[in-house]
Every structure is written in structure tokens, then in C-alpha cells.
Design an enzyme around this catalytic site. Structure first.
Site, PDB file in Angstrom:
ATOM      1  CG  ASP A   1      -1.987  -0.973   1.264  1.00 59.99           C
ATOM      2  OD1 ASP A   1      -2.016  -1.839   0.374  1.00 59.99           O
ATOM      3  OD2 ASP A   1      -2.843  -0.889   2.163  1.00 59.99           O
TER       4      ASP A   1
ATOM      5  CG  HIS B   1       2.416  -8.775   0.434  1.00 55.61           C
ATOM      6  ND1 HIS B   1       1.772  -9.904   0.909  1.00 55.61           N
ATOM      7  CD2 HIS B   1       2.275  -7.836   1.404  1.00 55.61           C
ATOM      8  CE1 HIS B   1       1.262  -9.651   2.107  1.00 55.61           C
ATOM      9  NE2 HIS B   1       1.548  -8.402   2.428  1.00 55.61           N
TER      10      HIS B   1
ATOM     11  CB  SER C   1      10.801   2.816   4.324  1.00 59.05           C
ATOM     12  OG  SER C   1      12.040   3.194   3.765  1.00 59.05           O
TER      13      SER C   1
END
Length: 295
Positions: A90, A147, A249
Site C-alpha cells: 500500500d 509482498h 519507507s
């Protein structure tokens, strides 16, 4: 020319003790004193309007520390996995496009080299000449597990020491070579469509970077580049968790095979599993599937 607030924010970071500040924040974020960690979590939820309804554990007080809350898992069906190359996290799709003459776009007027990003490894950088890249910035309010954008087998992990500048929009526009000068973890994968690299970039007050195969990797004592090769295959499917940030980050991913990106614009918000584009050798579209969740 007047000094903008964004440029001032970038400039004042140069003399700051990046690593000391980050370690202090890391200590606080790992505190397990109930009243303190609950106060931190509740304040964070209010400040950043965190949606706990999609969390696997929706009770904010159930987490042992702020770090546990920050790296919380989502419900199994919260992020369906799209076709082709998907977003690894996200966040904000900061930049994307072709890798031209070994250069990646950081922000308007700012480029950095693939070789510098990969810790000075010219041989590895040559694999991505003519390929494509995408950068996803994770703000504090985002889900912070990373992911796989495609399926792959891990071949090497490289720790590259560096500074810990903030990686928000203000800093990316005013600190040259930002992603190639910050501390980072370079993860090389083999995929059915050729090499892929995922670079997890550290930042100011990012307390640690973890991977699912090695646990917490940073912080490490600052020194030389450290390379770890894997004789036993570490195979991860598309959508499977590969790592996580303890505070916000950036992830930079590069593909040896060119990617035809979908109709996105730099600065667009994306969600983990959202389709970003297709490589010429990707399979034809099929039904979406759910994420693999790692608790």
C-alpha cells in the site's frame, strides 16, 4: 530565490544523527509497557485515521508493542491479487517507467543509477538495462508489509549501509541520489520472466527492516556491503509476504523485462496486489486470488 519549506526540510536533515534518532524511536516503538504502548497506538490511529476494520486483529490494545501494531496483518480477503505485475505494498506510486541508460527517475530533474542503488554492483545493474522500474512510498498511515509483485526465487540478499534521510515527497525532490545513499536491503530474485530486484530502502526513524526468510536484518553496525547468497531455494509466490518495515519507507523494484504499465500517473495511491502493468511474457489474465497472510 526564496527557500521553500520543502527544501528547508531536506537541508536540515543533513547534519542530523540519522541512525541515533532511528534507534531511539525503535526502542520506544518496541516498548511493551501497556499504558505507554496503548497511548502511542491510540494517538497514531487518531492522527493518521488508521482503518482497523481490515486488520486481522482489530483491537488496538491487543498488540504487544507499537511495532507489532504497525506491522499488523490484514484480513485474508483484504487485498485481492490482480494480474501481471502487482503493487508490492500500500502506498504512493512515486515513479515508474523504463530504465534508460542505467538511470532511474527519482523525481522531476533527479535521477540515480541502478548500479549505485544495488550497492555498486555493475554486473547486477547490467541485467536491468532496457528493463523497467517502479517506486512505491509507504506513508506512516499505510499497511507496512511488503509482498511479491510476481512469483520468484530468492538468489541473494545484499545489505548496503548508508544514511537515513526521510523518503517523503519533499526529500525526494531535494536530496540527490536519495534511494542510492540511504541504508537499504537489496533482494535479488529469479522469475520465469527473468531477473527482478526488490530494494527495501531505510529512512529516518525506520527502526528496522525484516524479511520472512531471515527475520530482522537492519539495523546492522555500519560498515561494508554485506552479501548473503542462498544455496537452498527461497520460493515466494505472487502476493506472498516478503518483508516489512517498522515505520514508513520505500520499495524500489526493477525488472529485466520491460513492463507495460497501466494508465497510472506518478503520485497515484495504490494498494498491495493492485495490477500495475504487464511484461510481454506474462500469462494471459485470469481470476484474481487472495493474498497469503503471514502473521
Amino acid at each position: 530565490m526564496p527557500l521553500s519549506l520543502a527544501r528547508l526540510f531536506a537541508l536540515i536533515q543533513y547534519p542530523l544523527p540519522h541512525h541515533l534518532l532511528s534507534r531511539l524511536v525503535g526502542w520506544l516503538a518496541d516498548c511493551r509497557v501497556p499504558w505507554l504502548k496503548n497511548a502511542l497506538v491510540q494517538a497514531f490511529i487518531r492522527q493518521f485515521r488508521v482503518d482497523m476494520d481490515e486488520a486481522a486483529e482489530p483491537d488496538p490494545t491487543a498488540y504487544a508493542s507499537f511495532n507489532d501494531f504497525f506491522t499488523r496483518a490484514l484480513e485474508d480477503d483484504a487485498r485481492p491479487i490482480g494480474d501481471g505485475v502487482v503493487s508490492p505494498a500500500d502506498g504512493t506510486l512515486s515513479q515508474f517507467g523504463p530504465i534508460e541508460a542505467g538511470q532511474l527517475l527519482q523525481a522531476k530533474g533527479h535521477y540515480f543509477s541502478t548500479m549505485e542503488l544495488l550497492g555498486g554492483d555493475g554486473e547486477a545493474a547490467r541485467r536491468y538495462l532496457g528493463g523497467s522500474f517502479a517506486t512505491v512510498y509507504l506513508s506512516p498511515s499505510d499497511y507496512h508489509r511488503v509482498h511479491m509483485p510476481v512469483a520468484g526465487t530468492l538468489t541473494e540478499m545484499v545489505y548496503v549501509p548508508g544514511r537515513l534521510f526521510s523518503v517523503n515527497a519533499a526529500t525526494t525532490h531535494h536530496v540527490p541520489n536519495l534511494f542510492a545513499r540511504n541504508e537499504r536491503l537489496v533482494c535479488h530474485f529469479d522469475t520465469e520472466q527473468g531477473p527482478m530486484v526488490m530494494v527495501l530502502v531505510g529512512a529516518m526513524i525506520v527502526a528496522a527492516i525484516e524479511t520472512v526468510w531471515a527475520g530482522q536484518v537492519t539495523p546492522l553496525p555500519r560498515g561494508d556491503v554485506q552479501r548473503i547468497r542462498f544455496d537452498s531455494p527461497v520460493r515466494l509466490e505472487k502476493g506472498e509476504e516478503m518483508g516489512r518495515f517498522k515505520l514508513g519507507s520505500t520499495v524500489v523494484m526493477a525488472f529485466a523485462e520491460p513492463v507495460a504499465f497501466t494508465d497510472q500517473a506518478p503520485g497515484a495511491k495504490v494498494r498491495m496486489g493492485q495490477a500495475l502493468g504487464r511484461r510481454s511474457t506474462d500469462e494471459a489474465p485470469g481470476p484474481s486470488r487472495d493474498t497469503h497472510r503471514v502473521d
